[in-house]
Design a protein around this motif. Structure first.
Motif, short mmCIF file in Angstrom:
data_model
loop_
_atom_site.label_atom_id
_atom_site.label_comp_id
_atom_site.label_asym_id
_atom_site.label_seq_id
_atom_site.Cartn_x
_atom_site.Cartn_y
_atom_site.Cartn_z
N ARG A 569 0.84 -1.21 0.00
CA ARG A 569 0.00 0.00 0.00
C ARG A 569 0.87 1.25 0.00
O ARG A 569 0.58 2.23 -0.72
N LEU A 572 2.32 1.69 -3.46
CA LEU A 572 1.33 2.16 -4.43
C LEU A 572 1.01 3.64 -4.21
O LEU A 572 0.91 4.42 -5.17
N TYR A 596 -0.49 -4.23 -8.47
CA TYR A 596 -1.92 -4.54 -8.42
C TYR A 596 -2.13 -6.04 -8.19
O TYR A 596 -2.99 -6.45 -7.39
N ALA A 600 -3.91 -7.54 -4.91
CA ALA A 600 -5.17 -8.27 -5.13
C ALA A 600 -5.10 -9.65 -4.49
O ALA A 600 -6.07 -10.11 -3.85
N ASN A 611 -11.88 -5.12 -2.79
CA ASN A 611 -10.60 -4.50 -3.16
C ASN A 611 -9.81 -5.37 -4.14
O ASN A 611 -9.16 -4.87 -5.06
N SER A 614 -11.34 -4.95 -7.54
CA SER A 614 -11.07 -3.61 -8.08
C SER A 614 -9.65 -3.53 -8.64
O SER A 614 -9.43 -3.01 -9.74
N LEU A 615 -8.68 -4.07 -7.90
CA LEU A 615 -7.29 -4.02 -8.35
C LEU A 615 -7.06 -4.92 -9.56
O LEU A 615 -6.31 -4.56 -10.47
N ARG A 619 -5.65 -3.81 -13.25
CA ARG A 619 -4.57 -4.50 -13.94
C ARG A 619 -5.01 -4.93 -15.35
O ARG A 619 -4.27 -4.72 -16.32
#
Length: 644
Positions: A569, A572, A596, A600, A611, A614-615, A619
């Motif tokens: 995190r 990122l 990502y 994930a 989450n 979403s990731l 990607r």
């Protein structure tokens, strides 16, 4: 020794007698001897007719101008009436000589009025003459001393440049680094002394600015053999830049100034690239282009100018590539090739330019074109006759490294030809390692060893089978050993970070997790020392980003998923603060895709499916974008399939 003929004979003395004596003093100043230096010559005045001639000063000292022969001959005539009418007239001719004006002595016309005046007012004339002669003699001595000072200044100026020229010779000789340190220190002292003397002399200012550029290259401009003194190099370039800018402000079309300015901007751009100062790098790149454009617009470029232009354009191509400005990089590479087309070293610029173009094609996703282009360079490279082994191995390294990256560079777009990549990287490593072994103080070869070891170690570590792991670690450890031999150098410390982070993956595969973590910790210690970490933002390929990714991967692989999640995190967040462009930059796309994917997986393991989903979508979106741009690219298609 200074007496006039009439004094020897005991006849009437006049101002002409003083003129003769002062002429004798002048003769002594010019030749080192008086007109009648010894007793024998003095006695001859008592016996001969007084017609003995005094040798002309230029016969005694060939460096003296003929004008001074006329001045002294006029003052030392045997007949008083034929001498200067007064000391003032004598002084005027001395002033005329100093100011490069016509001499009265050469014309042979003596003013009757001045002779009469001198005879009538001989007492005040004599008094005035003493003062005037003192002034004239002072001017003569001052001019003589000034000519000596100028001559010595020119000698020092030439010496500074000649001493620096020795560094170019020595840089091609393995084991010469200690001598080069002494040359650099000596040259630096000369240039600092000369720099305060430029005044309004533009030629001197440009000479010193050029010398500062040469000094900086020897101190620590990457890309050639140097002493690793980056901070000192930056300061030398700052001084040189200030000098050349002062010339350009007065003469914006000065060819030498434009070229010198472009070269200094080029060196400053390279240094900024090494320190990741992207704004400064871009500003200096733009300045170099502007100066070269202005120079080339004047037309009739000399071979020296075109050689420098070819070199600067090649360096610009590299800088633009590092800034992910691939179209500009290719354009600059082509300009380098064009500038060098008529030069004897044409093949060198062609091979380097093509290899940069090939690398840009790889990074733009055109692997087939990149591979075809890079393979055009090898035959060209083998035909080049290099002046030194250092230049040969350095040039070969650049081409081989780019070919290896295209074939199978780790964690980047590649053709998947890993066995071929290993052979090419090993060839590159062997060449620069041979240079490092011959000179234990050469920073440039050690940085190249580290660069080759990093890529070769990664590819070996990713190859299946346990047998490659010992070889991978041997390669990584060689790179670490060599880069640690470079002291007080931020680029070297960043290369060490990459080697430590890269080797941690191999150590974990080899079941040496504790040692892997120790290397990651050492990497972060270095990043803190050079103030690269902590940071508010990070480019995806910054060394700090590579180290954070290595730490996250290590924590994940050793079962510390919660801590790994925090690290990913953080990574990122820092990268997003940099405002990456994954839709247009493949290097950004690859790094973000990897982060990502890791995040994930961890979210999925912890039950956070939203989450994770979403990731994964982010990607997939990256690779769908690239697949639409390059629908036939096998590597991108593989990434898209994995992301699904």
């Amino acid at each position: 020794s200074y007496a006039s003929p009439e004094q020897f004979r005991g006849i009437t003395q006049t101002t002409a007698t003083d003129v003769y004596s002062l002429g004798a003093v002048l003769y002594k100043l010019l030749t080192g001897n008086s007109p009648r230096e010894n007793d024998g010559e003095a006695r001859s005045f008592l016996t001969d007719s007084g017609n003995s001639e005094v040798p002309a000063p230029s016969r005694v000292n060939s460096r003296l101008p003929r004008d001074l022969d006329y001045v002294t001959a006029k003052a030392l005539r045997h007949e008083p009436k034929e001498r200067y009418a007064s000391v003032e007239a004598f002084a005027n001719d001395i002033r005329a000589f100093l100011e490069s004006k016509p001499l009265k002595a050469r014309s042979g016309n003596i003013s009757y009025r001045l002779r009469k005046f001198a005879r009538r007012y001989w007492v005040p004339v004599l008094a005035t003459s003493v003062t005037t002669t003192a002034l004239a003699a002072g001017l003569l001595v001052a001019n003589y001393e000034r000519s000596i000072a100028q001559r010595r200044f020119l000698q020092v100026r030439q010496l500074a440049n000649k001493v620096l020229a020795l560094d170019d010779v020595l840089s091609g000789l393995p084991g010469s680094t200690k001598a080069r340190h002494e040359i650099v220190d000596m040259s630096k002292n000369y240039l600092e002394a000369l720099g305060s003397e430029t005044g309004a002399d533009p030629e001197l200012a440009l000479d010193i600015a050029t010398a500062y550029g040469i000094l900086a290259k020897a101190q620590g401009v990457p890309g050639r053999s140097n002493l690793g003194q980056y901070a000192q190099a930056a300061e030398s370039l700052r001084k040189g830049d200030a000098l050349v800018e002062s010339v350009l402000s007065a003469s914006p079309r000065n060819r030498k100034a434009l070229l010198t300015s472009a070269e200094i901007a080029d060196y400053r751009m390279i240094l900024a690239d090494s320190d990741h100062l992207r704004d400064e790098e871009s500003a200096q790149a733009n300045k170099a282009v502007q100066r070269l454009d202005a120079l080339l617009a004047l037309g009739n470029g000399s071979p020296d100018e075109m050689t420098s232009a070819a070199v600067v354009f090649a360096n610009l191509a590299l800088a633009y590539k590092n800034m992910h400005r691939y179209e500009e990089s290719i354009h600059a590479a082509r300009r380098s090739i064009a500038a060098g087309e008529a030069l004897p070293s044409r093949a060198n610029y062609e091979s380097q330019g093509l290899s940069i173009i090939a690398d840009c094609m790889r990074l733009s996703g055109d692997l087939d074109g990149a591979l075809e282009t890079i393979r055009q360079t090898r035959p060209i490279l083998e035909k080049i006759v290099f002046p030194t082994e250092v230049s040969r191995q350095t040039t070969r390294f650049n081409v081989l490294w780019r070919e290896g990256m295209i074939l199978g560079g780790d964690d980047t777009l590649n053709a998947g030809k890993f066995e071929e990549a290993i052979a090419v990287f090993q060839d590159a490593l062997d060449g620069v390692e041979s240079l490092a072994q011959k000179d234990r103080n050469d920073a440039a070869s050690r940085i190249l060893v580290a660069t080759a070891a990093r890529e070769l170690g990664r590819v070996l570590g990713n190859e299946p089978g346990i047998d490659n792991l010992p070889r991978a670690m041997t390669v990584f450890d060689l790179g670490i050993m060599r880069i640690r031999e470079v002291k007080n150098n931020s680029k070297a410390r960043r290369e060490e970070v990459l080697l430590l982070a890269g080797s941690s993956y191999v150590l974990r595969k080899w079941n040496r997790a504790a040692e892997a973590r120790s290397r990651i910790d050492t990497a972060f210690q270095i990043l803190k020392e050079i103030k690269d970490y902590p940071a508010g933002k990070m480019a995806p390929d910054d060394e700090a980003a590579v180290a954070l990714l290595a730490l996250g991967d290590h924590l994940r692989d050793t079962g510390q998923s919660r801590r790994a999640l925090d690290v990913y995190r953080e990574l990122l967040d820092k990268i997003m603060a940099f405002h990456p462009d994954p839709g247009n930059d493949l290097r950004h796309a690859l790094k973000l895709s990897r982060i990502y994917s890791a995040l994930a997986d961890l979210y999925r393991q912890n039950g956070d499916l939203d989450n994770a989903s979403s990731l994964s979508a982010l990607r997939s979106g990256i690779w769908r974008t690239w697949n639409s741009k390059l629908p036939k690219n096998v590597y991108i298609r593989e990434q898209l399939d994995i992301a699904k």
